[in-house]
Write a protein that holds these residues in place. Structure first.
Motif, short mmCIF file in Angstrom:
data_model
loop_
_atom_site.label_atom_id
_atom_site.label_comp_id
_atom_site.label_asym_id
_atom_site.label_seq_id
_atom_site.Cartn_x
_atom_site.Cartn_y
_atom_site.Cartn_z
N THR A 120 0.88 -12.64 -3.16
CA THR A 120 0.25 -13.11 -1.94
C THR A 120 -0.83 -13.64 -2.17
O THR A 120 -2.50 -12.74 -2.66
CB THR A 120 0.47 -12.64 -0.68
OG1 THR A 120 -0.19 -11.15 -0.71
CG2 THR A 120 1.75 -11.87 -0.75
N PHE A 121 -1.48 -14.82 -1.48
CA PHE A 121 -3.16 -15.25 -1.46
C PHE A 121 -4.32 -14.59 -1.15
O PHE A 121 -3.72 -14.45 -0.43
CB PHE A 121 -2.64 -17.26 -1.51
CG PHE A 121 -4.25 -17.63 -2.25
CD1 PHE A 121 -4.71 -17.63 -3.07
CD2 PHE A 121 -5.20 -17.63 -1.06
CE1 PHE A 121 -6.00 -18.46 -3.17
CE2 PHE A 121 -6.20 -17.88 -0.38
CZ PHE A 121 -6.94 -19.21 -2.17
N GLN A 122 -4.95 -14.25 -1.82
CA GLN A 122 -6.20 -13.55 -1.12
C GLN A 122 -7.65 -13.58 -1.03
O GLN A 122 -8.24 -13.28 -0.62
CB GLN A 122 -5.99 -11.67 -1.32
CG GLN A 122 -4.81 -10.84 -1.88
CD GLN A 122 -3.95 -10.87 -0.36
OE1 GLN A 122 -5.26 -10.25 0.51
NE2 GLN A 122 -3.22 -11.16 0.22
N GLY A 123 -7.31 -14.79 -2.09
CA GLY A 123 -8.75 -15.39 -1.52
C GLY A 123 -9.29 -15.58 -3.11
O GLY A 123 -8.63 -15.83 -4.35
N ILE A 124 -10.43 -16.80 -3.16
CA ILE A 124 -11.18 -16.92 -4.35
C ILE A 124 -12.96 -16.38 -4.58
O ILE A 124 -13.77 -16.22 -3.60
CB ILE A 124 -11.69 -18.81 -4.48
CG1 ILE A 124 -10.09 -19.49 -4.88
CG2 ILE A 124 -12.30 -19.38 -5.75
CD1 ILE A 124 -9.43 -19.15 -6.23
N GLY A 125 -12.77 -15.32 -5.67
CA GLY A 125 -14.57 -15.42 -5.36
C GLY A 125 -14.76 -16.15 -6.51
O GLY A 125 -14.79 -17.09 -6.66
N SER A 126 -15.79 -15.60 -6.98
CA SER A 126 -17.21 -16.25 -8.19
C SER A 126 -16.63 -16.32 -9.49
O SER A 126 -15.86 -15.18 -10.10
CB SER A 126 -18.04 -15.62 -8.11
OG SER A 126 -19.13 -16.35 -8.92
N GLY A 127 -15.33 -17.56 -9.97
CA GLY A 127 -14.61 -17.51 -10.93
C GLY A 127 -14.06 -16.76 -11.19
O GLY A 127 -13.26 -16.46 -12.41
N GLN B 23 -7.96 -14.12 -6.96
CA GLN B 23 -7.19 -12.62 -6.04
C GLN B 23 -5.48 -12.83 -5.26
O GLN B 23 -5.15 -13.66 -4.69
CB GLN B 23 -8.87 -12.14 -4.99
CG GLN B 23 -9.79 -11.64 -5.83
CD GLN B 23 -11.13 -11.64 -4.72
OE1 GLN B 23 -10.85 -11.72 -3.14
NE2 GLN B 23 -12.10 -11.70 -4.89
N ILE B 24 -4.66 -12.37 -5.86
CA ILE B 24 -3.78 -12.02 -5.31
C ILE B 24 -3.45 -10.30 -4.82
O ILE B 24 -3.57 -9.37 -5.44
CB ILE B 24 -2.99 -12.64 -5.89
CG1 ILE B 24 -2.39 -12.06 -7.77
CG2 ILE B 24 -2.61 -14.21 -6.57
CD1 ILE B 24 -1.25 -12.43 -8.58
N GLY B 25 -2.73 -10.04 -4.26
CA GLY B 25 -2.23 -9.00 -3.53
C GLY B 25 -0.79 -8.94 -4.19
O GLY B 25 0.49 -9.99 -4.28
N VAL B 26 -0.12 -7.59 -4.45
CA VAL B 26 0.86 -7.53 -5.16
C VAL B 26 0.82 -6.02 -4.99
O VAL B 26 0.40 -5.32 -5.29
CB VAL B 26 0.73 -7.67 -7.19
CG1 VAL B 26 1.94 -6.96 -7.40
CG2 VAL B 26 0.26 -8.60 -7.15
N ASP B 27 2.29 -5.52 -3.92
CA ASP B 27 2.69 -4.20 -4.01
C ASP B 27 1.61 -3.75 -2.93
O ASP B 27 1.50 -2.21 -2.99
CB ASP B 27 2.92 -3.69 -5.50
CG ASP B 27 4.71 -3.68 -5.77
OD1 ASP B 27 5.24 -4.41 -5.54
OD2 ASP B 27 4.72 -4.05 -6.91
N GLY B 28 0.69 -4.31 -2.74
CA GLY B 28 0.07 -4.00 -1.17
C GLY B 28 -1.59 -3.53 -2.27
O GLY B 28 -2.42 -3.21 -1.38
N GLU B 29 -1.56 -4.18 -2.89
CA GLU B 29 -3.49 -4.00 -3.75
C GLU B 29 -3.23 -5.06 -4.20
O GLU B 29 -2.59 -5.94 -4.61
CB GLU B 29 -2.91 -2.87 -5.07
CG GLU B 29 -1.78 -1.53 -4.79
CD GLU B 29 -2.86 -0.87 -6.37
OE1 GLU B 29 -2.21 -1.32 -7.04
OE2 GLU B 29 -2.64 0.18 -5.78
#
Length: 379
Positions: free
Chosen positions: A29-36, A39-45
């Motif tokens: 699941t898409f979690q956001g964009i950081g500096s370059g 971030q995605i969520g995989v199995d709760g992490e």
């Protein structure tokens, strides 16, 4: 309030599929964009991937939407599906569907096409788009899918008309009778953004950067050319970090050859240095007489686009045929008789090799210097 917060949270959780440059595929699941980084969520992490390790991102469930037919082509590589637009005071205001408005300096706009692309009109429109010009041009659609081009100075664009200054007089051309407008003097970038974002309405955004954003916030794109745009993730059809355009003039060909009409005993390396296909002006290819050039098509490229004309250094020459092959299958063939350019956009989906051939036939190759205008592969 709790129900509304929960709904927003659920809407922000978008399942995506991520491909990396080493060939791996990850779903989460898409979690956001950081500096370059992504971030995605995989199995709760939360897993983090630097942009330099990414190839693409696509939603698990592709968005389903219909976009407007009008397209604004920016010099820096983006193509925007526009629902509304207006031109005043050297600024083009563009309203994409269900997205934030863009304010673009007209000097960064290459063209506007008011109608959808058709096979009958594409050759004339694309050829004019590739041709060099100093003044602005309007393209009038006539009966029989013919285009007439009139040069002047575009002064305004409203919902219904284009203002054109012609020999000191200003006319208002009805958009309903136009194919589009092309702006003169716009320098096309040879280095579009390394990140390409395609949305569900048909826009292709060439981004130089993706700025940080949260999972529940729109993507924040810094487009090539310094313009910024926000794009809701639910509108995204794909993101590619490997670039959306490959200019063939900057790529080493897989195979390149030239055969003289009159055989010579001169050193072959010397002849190839003189006559083999070669880049010109950083974006074009020049091909002499009987020659071929072949390129590999990397995964993900869907279209080959270019213009073709006789080089302006040639004053008189015999007829020359130009052919394009994809995996040895001929997909385009035209005879070049004069200095007027021809344009094309050809599908190359699932193709592996692209070949361009210049053939002067049996009439000799004296003066048959062909310029391939901005040959490029598009994702």
């Amino acid at each position: 309030m709790l129900t509304k917060t929960l709904l927003l949270l659920l809407l922000s959780v978008i399942p995506v599929r991520v491909s990396t440059t080493d060939g791996k595929s990850v779903q989460g699941t898409f979690q956001g964009i950081g500096s370059g980084e992504l971030q995605i969520g995989v199995d709760g992490e939360t897993q983090t991937y630097g942009f330099d390790a990414l190839s693409s991102l696509t939603p698990v469930t592709p968005p389903d939407a219909t976009g407007p037919t009008m397209r604004v082509i920016l010099a820096a590589g983006s193509e925007v599906a526009a629902q509304e637009l207006s031109l005043t005071d050297e600024t083009l205001s563009i309203q994409p569907r269900r997205q934030s408005r863009l304010e673009v300096p007209v000097k960064q706009v290459r063209a506007i096409r008011f109608r959808g692309a058709t096979a009958a009109v594409n050759p004339a429109w694309l050829a004019k788009l590739e041709d060099e010009r100093r003044g602005d041009t309007i393209a009038i659609r006539r009966e029989g899918d013919m285009l007439d081009f009139i040069e002047g100075v575009i002064t305004s664009i409203s919902a219904d008309t284009v203002g054109l200054e012609l020999d000191g007089d200003e006319i208002q051309a009805p958009i309903a009778k136009l194919e589009g407008v092309i702006f003169g003097g716009t320098k096309v970038s040879s280095n579009p953004g390394d990140i390409q974002v395609v949305d569900s309405y048909g826009s292709r955004w060439s981004a130089a950067e993706m700025l940080p954003s949260q999972a529940d916030a729109p993507l924040h794109l810094k487009l090539a050319g310094g313009i910024t745009h926000t794009l809701p993730l639910e509108h995204v059809e794909s993101i590619r970090w490997t670039g959306g355009l490959s200019l063939l003039a900057t790529v080493k060909p897989a195979v390149s050859s030239h055969t003289e009409y009159v055989q010579s005993k001169l050193d072959r390396d010397m002849l190839n240095a003189w006559f083999a296909p070669k880049p010109a002006d950083g974006q074009d290819l020049v091909m002499y007489g009987r020659s071929t050039v072949e390129y590999r098509i990397d995964e993900g490229f869907k279209t080959f686009a270019a213009g073709v004309r006789r080089d302006k250094s040639v004053r008189k020459a015999t007829e020359t045929t130009v052919r394009v092959y994809v995996d040895e299958k001929m997909v385009w063939e035209e005879s070049i008789n004069n200095n007027q350019p021809l344009g094309f956009e050809l599908p190359v989906v699932e193709g592996r090799r692209l070949k361009i051939e210049v053939d002067p036939g049996s009439q000799g190759d004296l003066g048959n210097t062909i310029r391939i205008l901005r040959p490029r592969l598009l994702r």
